[in-house]
Enzyme design. Sequence first.
Site, PDB file in Angstrom:
ATOM      1  N   ASP A  45       3.201  13.251  -9.292  1.00 23.60           N
ATOM      2  CA  ASP A  45       2.328  13.925 -10.245  1.00 23.60           C
ATOM      3  C   ASP A  45       2.712  15.403 -10.236  1.00 23.60           C
ATOM      4  O   ASP A  45       2.734  16.031  -9.169  1.00 23.60           O
ATOM      5  CB  ASP A  45       0.860  13.810  -9.826  1.00 23.60           C
ATOM      6  CG  ASP A  45       0.334  12.390  -9.872  1.00 23.60           C
ATOM      7  OD1 ASP A  45       0.971  11.532 -10.514  1.00 23.60           O
ATOM      8  OD2 ASP A  45      -0.731  12.133  -9.277  1.00 23.60           O
ATOM      9  N   SER A  61       3.479  22.447  -4.163  1.00 24.00           N
ATOM     10  CA  SER A  61       4.866  22.398  -3.704  1.00 24.00           C
ATOM     11  C   SER A  61       5.757  22.033  -4.887  1.00 24.00           C
ATOM     12  O   SER A  61       5.287  21.922  -6.022  1.00 24.00           O
ATOM     13  CB  SER A  61       5.012  21.372  -2.584  1.00 24.00           C
ATOM     14  OG  SER A  61       4.017  21.563  -1.593  1.00 24.00           O
TER      15      SER A  61
END
Length: 288
Positions: A111, A251
């Site tokens: 995602d 991230s």
Amino acid sequence: MSTQNEIKDPNDPSVRFLYGTSFGRAILELCLALKVPAILGAFLRSPFSHFYIKKFIAKNKIDMTDFLDYAEAGQGGKKKFRTFNDFFTRKKPASSLSFDSSVENLISPCDSLLSVFKIDSDSVFRVKGFDYSLRDFFETDEFNEKFVGGDCLIFRLCATDYHRFCFIDSGSQGENHFIEGKLYSVQPAACENFRVYTKNRRSWAILKTENFGDVAQIEVGAFSVGGIVNHVQNGAFKKGDEKGFFDLHGSTIVLLFEKNKIRLDENVKPKDGEEIRVKYGQKIGQKA
């Protein structure tokens, strides 16, 4: 499935200040020198961080439907997130995970918000005003020619995203190479002021895939992300298997493809570096 762009300004005000002003950048570098991300990470891995879970879910409107076996207070015999990191690295049940299994289709590993760039003939691609060379990522010239003319896909995970990622195809890989680095944010304001993808802590490996040739996958840490966990080392993998996960906060995953190996779908092909929302296992292209 949504392919809408992120909101007009996806940056936290604090990130705009720390990365967009000279005074803010001075404070940021002091925080990094004093190991503030490591201290914050230690706190978020401790039981003292438990109180923050409920607030974080409410503030970011996170859908917890897939985690009904867990309860904030551990009531009724249900499992409990002991720390914020337990919550952040939560694992979905297999029944809640799916991926496009067609062997010729390319899937998103996570995602995230996807942006796409071409790798030029001089092994360079331009992201947010910075030129990145292949050597910047690997700290070796070994792959300078391998990915020339190919595609660079950057998947930026937000703090609210599911922080586990899967293999995009079946195949095998060699060693995971870990490169120590700093822990800058990966929000757009940071990327506009720092070469974050090559300054940050990261791990890379070459995936020898069955349908897309050799693919370099680089996982990039971010502010307070102390851990990049990969499950496979010198072994085989199957498409859709979990490859690994990040510890704490947003991230990035970078995929580098060789020339003429993939064709991206038009509905997920960003223009001029914009970001498109993609989901774990979603079809985003196919074998060229």
